[in-house]
Write a protein that holds these residues in place. Sequence first.
Motif, PDB file in Angstrom:
ATOM      1  N   LYS A   1      -5.815   0.270  -1.838  1.00 22.00           N
ATOM      2  CA  LYS A   1      -4.495  -0.634  -2.085  1.00 22.00           C
ATOM      3  C   LYS A   1      -4.543  -2.470  -1.559  1.00 22.00           C
ATOM      4  N   ARG A   2      -4.563  -2.166   0.412  1.00 21.02           N
ATOM      5  CA  ARG A   2      -4.307  -2.847   0.814  1.00 21.02           C
ATOM      6  C   ARG A   2      -5.419  -4.160   0.392  1.00 21.02           C
TER       7      ARG A   2
ATOM      8  N   GLU B   1     -10.587  -5.008   4.739  1.00 23.37           N
ATOM      9  CA  GLU B   1     -10.201  -3.997   4.233  1.00 23.37           C
ATOM     10  C   GLU B   1     -10.264  -2.517   3.942  1.00 23.37           C
TER      11      GLU B   1
ATOM     12  N   SER C   1       0.452  -1.215  -0.064  1.00 25.89           N
ATOM     13  CA  SER C   1       0.068   0.049   0.202  1.00 25.89           C
ATOM     14  C   SER C   1       0.718   1.043   0.262  1.00 25.89           C
TER      15      SER C   1
ATOM     16  N   ARG D   1      -7.289   7.222  -0.796  1.00 28.29           N
ATOM     17  CA  ARG D   1      -7.338   4.957  -1.081  1.00 28.29           C
ATOM     18  C   ARG D   1      -8.590   4.689  -0.256  1.00 28.29           C
TER      19      ARG D   1
ATOM     20  N   ASP E   1      -8.998  -0.238   3.346  1.00 31.01           N
ATOM     21  CA  ASP E   1      -7.917   0.854   1.690  1.00 31.01           C
ATOM     22  C   ASP E   1      -8.066  -0.293   0.480  1.00 31.01           C
TER      23      ASP E   1
ATOM     24  N   THR F   1       3.861  -1.121  -6.826  1.00 31.57           N
ATOM     25  CA  THR F   1       3.253  -2.346  -5.889  1.00 31.57           C
ATOM     26  C   THR F   1       2.215  -3.227  -7.061  1.00 31.57           C
TER      27      THR F   1
END
Lengths: 313, 667
Positions: B303-304, B299, B241, B371, B301, B248
Amino acid sequence: MSEFFLTTGKWLSFGLFIFFLPPLMVGVLTKCKARLQNRIGAPIFQPFYDLGKLWRKGETVSQTTSWIFRGTAAINFSVMLVISMLLPWLSFKPYFAHADLILVIYLFALTRFFSVLAALDAGSAFGGFGASREVTLAMLVEPAIMLCLASLGCLYSTTDLNTIFTYDRVCTATQSALWLLAGTGLFLSSLVELSRMPIDDPTTHLELTMIHEAMILENSGPNLALTEFTHYLKMAVMWGLSAQCFLHALCYFVTINEFGRSLASLIMLLVVLIIVALIEGTAVKLQWKKVPEFIAFAIAMSLLCVFVVIAKS
Amino acid sequence: MSFNLELTSPPLMAILSSLIIWTIGALLSFVIKGRLIHQFFAAILFAGAFLLGIAVVLFFQHNSFSLDFLSGFYFALAPLSLHLDALNCFFLGILSVTICLLSISLPKYLHYYKERFNAGIYWHCLFAFILSLVFTLLSVNAICFLIFWEIMSLTVMMLIASDHIRQRAKHAALSYLAMTIISSVLITGAFLIYYFHYKSWNFSDWTSAGSLLMPALLLFFGLGVKCGIWPFQIWMAHAQSEAPAPVTALMSAVMKKVSIYAIIRLLIINNDSGVVLAYVILAFGTVSLVWGSLFALLERDLKRLLSFSTVENIGLILIALGLCLMARHLHCWDLANLALTAALFHSFSHALSKTGLFIGANGIEAVTYTRDLSFLGGLAGKMPWTTACFLINSMAIIALPPASGFASKWMIYQGLFQLATSHAQVVDRSIALIIVGIMSFAGALALACYTKAIGICFLGRSRSDVAGRAGELLKTSMAAQFVAASASLILGVCAPYIVRLFQPVCLIVLPKGADLHSVVALPLFTTVLLSLIFVGSVLVLLNKLSLRPRARLKKYITWDCGYGDLPARAEETGASFSESIARIFAPILQYRMITEIQGKDRRHFPEVIKFETVTSPLLEEGLYRPTLKIIQILSRGIAALQTGSIHLYLVYVFITLVVLVSIGIRL
């Protein structure tokens, strides 16, 4: 040439069943429930009138929605049509190649994907509740459906549903027991998938507790008619499938010819409907926290199926 | 220095030139500065990747040969030599496709970082990272592999830390570094044991390397740390993240696949007696599958969330590999081929759609500066193309037909199914069926996770001003996402034909090939065509209906049971969407809900209601923190020796001398 006409005739008559049986089933179900409660109840053709009325009405759509909201009804209806052609939910279903059980399960998942997104699309709090509950139930019930069908497939070493559900073979006692277990597992899971009692009360008016109804709260007019019909079709397909399993279990005791089987599969469907009506007439809606315990029964059935299959061969 | 080079072979030429282009890029990144720096280097990146892609295509056209590149240059113990065959060429293909897509969408995103990092160092590390990836794939012997593997790890660490102004990036880089060290120690240990057993550093001499259980397990866990299997995945959520844009996606789509490549190259090839290893791989794959999808769901977030879902997909690939080993042991060659093809196909399709998703997520971050799902929402109206592509890529990840993920998952299911009906032992067959159940469970969890991501991020109303003001991404990012989405659709529908292309790769790994075209009679073609026809006709019908004068389509506020125009705060949030699942898995997720009501008469007239859900990562709290504590306590004991007093040190020196001298006298 006569072969061609025969197939076309078969498909045409089956098409009639696809379009007329599901609303009729719902009508019969509500009639049964009403009779159980000592009421006269609505006529069994009421769902047709309801769908027709909705189809003629105007449609109101939320401003916040995107193309997903209106597309969902069309996509889900089409996918459900394809599923009803793939899945052997009536014994006289014409042959359709490549009826793979994994494909069918993931096509169900596809319809769920879009209906959950459509529920979130309007940005209403109730739609969100419904969607959240729907994915939770799906997560719990998916292994049960998969394992029931997969162990049936293991029994005949194929994932092709046409081969699994064919009638031209002798049924042994173990196989009959397996069919019964799988049928029960599928039936219990179908109550969850279709959000019927005791998981969800389809007739309630309290939006906070609903699952399926909460998800389609923002639909109206033709869109709602299509969504409702898709749900009816899903009912017919899932209950038809468990009815077929029960019929296969019965094959151990009696052998009947093709015409008798067609009749028997309709009668079995009626029996399943009466069982559902009995459950809905007597059971109380479960508290949300208790729902996993109910689904545990379905999962237990599917695990028993696995045990039987592994132990047998 | 002697070279053994077939300069006439076009694939090798193309690969060499792409390597040269990237090296030039890496060198130039020290020199060039200016406003258009990102565009310039992205173009170089694209050129190299494109050439590499051409090389891969050329190689598979003349397939079934291998190329060697030997040089007299020695890394201490073994020569720097490279080897190209169908297996690593396939993984080079994944690399090139991913980089092509990423480099198109890159410049816009890097603009978002502006002054926060040093562009020169960033590009230098990125080129070094990609070059080391390529060299790791091409390595012939253990020494080369280790050296490039280490370079890869270090450059990734630099890249994660490049946005080092943020505290979280520092933490991420450090935890990544720690995990890398664990990984290197395990791999080095395994390589040393192999060297003493086979007396050679060459991978090709390590026949049946997977059969030696001890080093095989060390190697599996060492590589597993890098591809983030449970319980080593904890570095991923931080690192993925915090790392800047393409890194990433590269980590998720390519770096993990390099570990998968190494597992195939070292443990699956020539391994006939690896049942224990197969069980281990299956077990860890299954746990990663469930763990990844469960944590991804929670999650907030974006991207996480995507990076946790990578854990899940790695789990799937590992299940396929375990299945392949099992089938080898049973000498079911059809099944082994099917499982291996499934693993390769899934690696490719996952790389493709994950790249698409990361480009989308990065784009959202660049447009809205966040995000966090609780600040997003309602982007579908503002960025319709991104929404559509994100939708299709998610469908590919959660394996919904007709996207490519379904094809590979179907093959894994089919493989497990074949194992369950084979002549294997009762235990193996029941394991296969149980894994079928677990996979469908994890699939439904993944569906929940991605409906959450799409529903909360793109649908509904905007939960913040920035999300409300967002606009569509640049055409280039859109094109990259669109390519990924449409490619995954094509791959999914045409899977039975594409499966044939994997045959040369399977032939390298397995002694016997099989024609999978008959096995993979994926029924998608007719089904998809039929449903498309239906969808089209129904849409036309619906629109006809709404065009009628009496029954017009009315636009109005969301009905919401008649509450009227509620604010966006009343909408479903990511946390509330996943609440009902999180409650079921509360012990694993350490999920708690804290409600605080204040006021004089709290029950009837509350003034302030505070409501909070807390989760704590079970592994970090339960496994890693205690381990760290023990290490700290031990090291405190060692620190007592080092007091800083010069007298004490002199005593140490004296004692050492006495000991050495006395040993010397004895000898």
